[in-house]
Scaffold this active site. Structure first.
Site: not given
Length: 268
Positions: A155, A159
């Site tokens: 990600h 995140k």
């Protein structure tokens, strides 16, 4: 269906607001932000760049919930627990894609589901939820004596939780296929001299960097062959469309805790 977006000024909040405008049967009736947010008092449509919608962003959720049919929530664990409780008070639908919840958070959300219709999933995209069904079937068919399971996810740099909610969702699917508890059979960190791989363990590897929206691969590694089941998210709108679909599905359903597998008719 009148929908409230919480965390309206964030990346997912703005995506939800834009996406609602394109889905028949859905209408934005409220937008919530935290106290002190620079977006308070501004029009939700103007914040997202789509023009005036006549919905001002506020930090007082309960009066807004009381006039709505459902709330869409991609915020934080603590905030999602609060919004679940408020949805229960207002007797409305609560769709949450918040990840990183503790067991205690999940229990509080489960308690709120006695009075609210809650759809909770680590990933709202249709593709990932279909992938979870395929992972369960593959894990069942390819047993632990012959195939090891590793889950790789990547990600964007912002995140804050790991492994991702989607990785855990896929891990739970693999564990169901093997008829084991993920909590007792997962390996989250490998560092230093770890010894040989334990038979039946489900491993997780986490990557963070750049602007990656979400890449997930479930690897079933056998001797001389590998099966890889993957999903690559290319646009956050896939999560928004799934969440709105879930809200429309849940509207009118009896209170309880549901998943996207229920929404898609994939729960076996």
């Amino acid at each position: 269906m009148g929908l409230v977006v919480v965390g309206a000024g964030g990346r997912m909040g703005q995506t939800l607001i834009r996406t609602i405008q394109s889905i028949e049967g859905a209408k934005l009736v409220g937008a919530i932000e935290r106290s002190g947010s620079p977006f308070l008092g501004k029009d939700a449509g103007e914040v997202t760049g789509i023009g005036t919608l006549g919905v001002a962003i506020t930090d007082d959720p309960l009066p807004v919930f009381a006039k709505a049919h459902g709330v869409l929530d991609f915020t934080s664990p603590a905030a999602s627990v609060e919004f679940a409780g408020l949805a229960a008070q207002a007797r409305i639908v609560h769709v949450t894609g918040t990840t990183g919840c503790s067991a205690e958070d999940d229990e509080k959300i489960r308690a709120a589901a006695r009075h609210a219709t809650i759809v909770k999933s680590g990933n709202m995209s249709l593709g990932v939820n279909l992938l979870s069904v395929l992972v369960q079937k593959a894990a069942e068919a390819l047993g632990p004596e012959d195939f090891d399971i590793e889950i790789l996810e990547m990600h964007h740099r912002h995140k804050v939780d790991a492994p991702s909610g989607t990785a855990l969702l896929l891990g739970e699917a693999a564990a169901r296929g093997r008829d084991i508890a993920l909590a007792d059979n997962s390996v989250r960190v490998r560092d230093g001299y770890t010894g040989p791989r334990e038979t039946g363990a489900i491993g997780f590897a986490t990557l963070r960097g750049g602007s990656v929206i979400g890449d997930h691969s479930v690897i079933l590694a056998g001797t001389g062959e590998r099966v890889v089941l993957s999903h690559h998210a290319e646009d956050r709108s896939i999560f928004a469309r799934g969440a709105i679909k879930a809200a429309l599905w849940a509207h009118g359903k009896k209170p309880g805790l549901y998943s996207m597998l229920d929404v898609l008719g994939l729960n076996t």
